[in-house]
Design a protein around this motif. Structure first.
Motif, PDB file in Angstrom:
ATOM      1  N   SER A 253       4.936   3.862   0.280  1.00 33.35           N
ATOM      2  CA  SER A 253       5.327   5.227   0.607  1.00 33.35           C
ATOM      3  C   SER A 253       4.404   5.847   1.651  1.00 33.35           C
ATOM      4  O   SER A 253       4.847   6.332   2.695  1.00 33.35           O
ATOM      5  CB  SER A 253       5.338   6.081  -0.666  1.00 33.35           C
ATOM      6  OG  SER A 253       5.617   7.428  -0.376  1.00 33.35           O
ATOM      7  N   VAL A 254       3.098   5.812   1.395  1.00 35.01           N
ATOM      8  CA  VAL A 254       2.164   6.471   2.311  1.00 35.01           C
ATOM      9  C   VAL A 254       2.035   5.700   3.621  1.00 35.01           C
ATOM     10  O   VAL A 254       1.854   6.293   4.696  1.00 35.01           O
ATOM     11  CB  VAL A 254       0.789   6.663   1.637  1.00 35.01           C
ATOM     12  CG1 VAL A 254       0.904   7.595   0.446  1.00 35.01           C
ATOM     13  CG2 VAL A 254       0.182   5.333   1.211  1.00 35.01           C
ATOM     14  N   SER A 255       2.133   4.376   3.557  1.00 36.00           N
ATOM     15  CA  SER A 255       2.025   3.589   4.793  1.00 36.00           C
ATOM     16  C   SER A 255       3.243   3.806   5.679  1.00 36.00           C
ATOM     17  O   SER A 255       3.105   3.887   6.914  1.00 36.00           O
ATOM     18  CB  SER A 255       1.866   2.109   4.452  1.00 36.00           C
ATOM     19  OG  SER A 255       0.689   1.871   3.708  1.00 36.00           O
ATOM     20  N   TRP A 256       4.411   3.883   5.082  1.00 30.84           N
ATOM     21  CA  TRP A 256       5.625   4.137   5.865  1.00 30.84           C
ATOM     22  C   TRP A 256       5.568   5.518   6.507  1.00 30.84           C
ATOM     23  O   TRP A 256       5.917   5.696   7.683  1.00 30.84           O
ATOM     24  CB  TRP A 256       6.830   4.010   4.940  1.00 30.84           C
ATOM     25  CG  TRP A 256       8.159   3.930   5.636  1.00 30.84           C
ATOM     26  CD1 TRP A 256       8.385   3.998   6.986  1.00 30.84           C
ATOM     27  CD2 TRP A 256       9.433   3.763   5.026  1.00 30.84           C
ATOM     28  NE1 TRP A 256       9.734   3.891   7.250  1.00 30.84           N
ATOM     29  CE2 TRP A 256      10.391   3.747   6.075  1.00 30.84           C
ATOM     30  CE3 TRP A 256       9.867   3.636   3.713  1.00 30.84           C
ATOM     31  CZ2 TRP A 256      11.753   3.602   5.820  1.00 30.84           C
ATOM     32  CZ3 TRP A 256      11.217   3.484   3.466  1.00 30.84           C
ATOM     33  CH2 TRP A 256      12.143   3.469   4.512  1.00 30.84           C
ATOM     34  N   TYR A 257       5.101   6.489   5.750  1.00 33.13           N
ATOM     35  CA  TYR A 257       4.970   7.846   6.286  1.00 33.13           C
ATOM     36  C   TYR A 257       3.946   7.866   7.423  1.00 33.13           C
ATOM     37  O   TYR A 257       4.174   8.494   8.472  1.00 33.13           O
ATOM     38  CB  TYR A 257       4.546   8.795   5.163  1.00 33.13           C
ATOM     39  CG  TYR A 257       4.734  10.257   5.463  1.00 33.13           C
ATOM     40  CD1 TYR A 257       5.903  10.921   5.098  1.00 33.13           C
ATOM     41  CD2 TYR A 257       3.736  10.981   6.101  1.00 33.13           C
ATOM     42  CE1 TYR A 257       6.069  12.274   5.358  1.00 33.13           C
ATOM     43  CE2 TYR A 257       3.896  12.335   6.365  1.00 33.13           C
ATOM     44  CZ  TYR A 257       5.065  12.972   5.999  1.00 33.13           C
ATOM     45  OH  TYR A 257       5.228  14.312   6.272  1.00 33.13           O
ATOM     46  N   ALA A 258       2.808   7.194   7.243  1.00 34.80           N
ATOM     47  CA  ALA A 258       1.784   7.156   8.291  1.00 34.80           C
ATOM     48  C   ALA A 258       2.279   6.411   9.526  1.00 34.80           C
ATOM     49  O   ALA A 258       1.931   6.775  10.668  1.00 34.80           O
ATOM     50  CB  ALA A 258       0.523   6.500   7.757  1.00 34.80           C
ATOM     51  N   PHE A 259       3.079   5.390   9.337  1.00 35.45           N
ATOM     52  CA  PHE A 259       3.620   4.648  10.478  1.00 35.45           C
ATOM     53  C   PHE A 259       4.484   5.538  11.357  1.00 35.45           C
ATOM     54  O   PHE A 259       4.404   5.491  12.603  1.00 35.45           O
ATOM     55  CB  PHE A 259       4.427   3.448   9.978  1.00 35.45           C
ATOM     56  CG  PHE A 259       5.207   2.751  11.051  1.00 35.45           C
ATOM     57  CD1 PHE A 259       4.579   1.914  11.956  1.00 35.45           C
ATOM     58  CD2 PHE A 259       6.588   2.936  11.158  1.00 35.45           C
ATOM     59  CE1 PHE A 259       5.310   1.266  12.960  1.00 35.45           C
ATOM     60  CE2 PHE A 259       7.316   2.304  12.139  1.00 35.45           C
ATOM     61  CZ  PHE A 259       6.672   1.467  13.051  1.00 35.45           C
ATOM     62  N   ASN A 260       5.307   6.367  10.732  1.00 38.68           N
ATOM     63  CA  ASN A 260       6.151   7.270  11.522  1.00 38.68           C
ATOM     64  C   ASN A 260       5.314   8.337  12.238  1.00 38.68           C
ATOM     65  O   ASN A 260       5.670   8.763  13.343  1.00 38.68           O
ATOM     66  CB  ASN A 260       7.191   7.924  10.614  1.00 38.68           C
ATOM     67  CG  ASN A 260       8.326   6.992  10.264  1.00 38.68           C
ATOM     68  OD1 ASN A 260       9.321   6.891  10.972  1.00 38.68           O
ATOM     69  ND2 ASN A 260       8.183   6.291   9.146  1.00 38.68           N
ATOM     70  N   ILE A 261       4.219   8.768  11.614  1.00 44.19           N
ATOM     71  CA  ILE A 261       3.350   9.735  12.286  1.00 44.19           C
ATOM     72  C   ILE A 261       2.744   9.135  13.549  1.00 44.19           C
ATOM     73  O   ILE A 261       2.769   9.727  14.628  1.00 44.19           O
ATOM     74  CB  ILE A 261       2.242  10.205  11.318  1.00 44.19           C
ATOM     75  CG1 ILE A 261       2.841  11.011  10.178  1.00 44.19           C
ATOM     76  CG2 ILE A 261       1.202  11.043  12.064  1.00 44.19           C
ATOM     77  CD1 ILE A 261       1.828  11.406   9.122  1.00 44.19           C
ATOM     78  N   THR A 262       2.183   7.932  13.412  1.00 43.63           N
ATOM     79  CA  THR A 262       1.552   7.300  14.571  1.00 43.63           C
ATOM     80  C   THR A 262       2.574   6.908  15.638  1.00 43.63           C
ATOM     81  O   THR A 262       2.283   6.964  16.839  1.00 43.63           O
ATOM     82  CB  THR A 262       0.775   6.060  14.118  1.00 43.63           C
ATOM     83  OG1 THR A 262       1.659   5.169  13.412  1.00 43.63           O
ATOM     84  CG2 THR A 262      -0.367   6.449  13.195  1.00 43.63           C
ATOM     85  N   GLN A 263       3.761   6.525  15.186  1.00 47.77           N
ATOM     86  CA  GLN A 263       4.795   6.159  16.164  1.00 47.77           C
ATOM     87  C   GLN A 263       5.192   7.353  17.020  1.00 47.77           C
ATOM     88  O   GLN A 263       5.339   7.230  18.243  1.00 47.77           O
ATOM     89  CB  GLN A 263       6.005   5.583  15.429  1.00 47.77           C
ATOM     90  CG  GLN A 263       7.077   5.011  16.344  1.00 47.77           C
ATOM     91  CD  GLN A 263       8.239   4.424  15.569  1.00 47.77           C
ATOM     92  OE1 GLN A 263       8.624   4.965  14.519  1.00 47.77           O
ATOM     93  NE2 GLN A 263       8.798   3.334  16.050  1.00 47.77           N
TER      94      GLN A 263
END
Length: 224
Positions: free
Chosen positions: A134-144
């Motif tokens: 959950s948190v990694s997917w959310y962080a991935f979209n932030i960095t993207q």
């Protein structure tokens, strides 16, 4: 398995479960600062449930997301994974309290208690994996979005809520691994070694001597 290791695993799983509960309502999953003069500088921060903004004067306003279906897919998935993580952690804590060797809740059947402890470990691992995804997917979209030159919206950065979620996932996985290792899946008993019997005297075959014959033989051997 050492009961101390099981207690440590329970503590790790409990801390991971508590930190999931702290990370889920945390408002700072992603933050963005809009620079300006002293009056217009503001900070925007969001989580899975609402978007908030505050300025340099300390005034802040929050607005909940109006529609679930209008949200991005990763936000909906992150919500579901975090809620699932809390549910799995709750069942894992109950099973761990029953399956510990030092606990009297499960009776004296240590094989069954070991299996329950192993199940609790699996639940903790699943909790950690759900939180991590959950948190990694959310962080991935932030960095993207942050590094995308074509992105015209607000550029957010990773907030403290995600770091709490990552710590929670690591603690839960570590506690679950320890409990899983303590699982006694088999009913194997300790190996019994049968030592061959060796008589101290001479073994004779044949019919047993009668009492009189034995007595006469004894007398002759003793006194002759």
């Amino acid at each position: 398995m050492d009961p101390i290791v099981e207690v440590v695993a329970l503590v790790l799983g409990f801390l991971g479960w508590v930190m999931v509960g702290v990370a889920l309502p945390n408002r700072y999953w992603r933050t963005s600062t809009v620079d300006g003069n002293v009056i217009t500088t503001s900070t925007i921060y969001e989580n899975l449930w609402m978007s908030c903004a505050t300025d340099s004067t300390g005034v802040h306003n929050c607005r909940e997301f109006p529609s679930l279906l209008a949200l991005s897919g990763y936000i909906q998935a992150s919500r579901a994974l975090m809620i699932t993580s809390i549910i799995l952690g709750t069942f894992g804590l109950v099973a761990a309290l029953i399956g510990l060797q030092c606990s009297k809740a499960g009776g004296e059947d240590y094989v069954l208690k070991g299996r329950i402890a192993g199940t609790a470990g699996v639940l903790f691992i699943l909790q950690g994996l759900c939180t991590m995804v959950s948190v990694s997917w959310y962080a991935f979209n932030i960095t993207q979005d942050f590094f995308n030159p074509l992105h015209l919206g607000t550029r957010y950065e990773i907030g403290e809520g995600l770091y709490i979620g990552w710590c929670s996932a690591i603690l839960a996985i570590a506690g679950g691994a320890c409990l899983t290792c303590s699982c006694k899946m088999g009913t194997q008993e300790p190996t019994k070694y049968h030592m061959p019997y060796q008589s101290r005297g001479t073994a004779y075959s044949g019919a047993a001597l009668s009492r009189s014959a034995g007595a006469s033989t004894y007398g002759r051997n003793a006194y002759v």
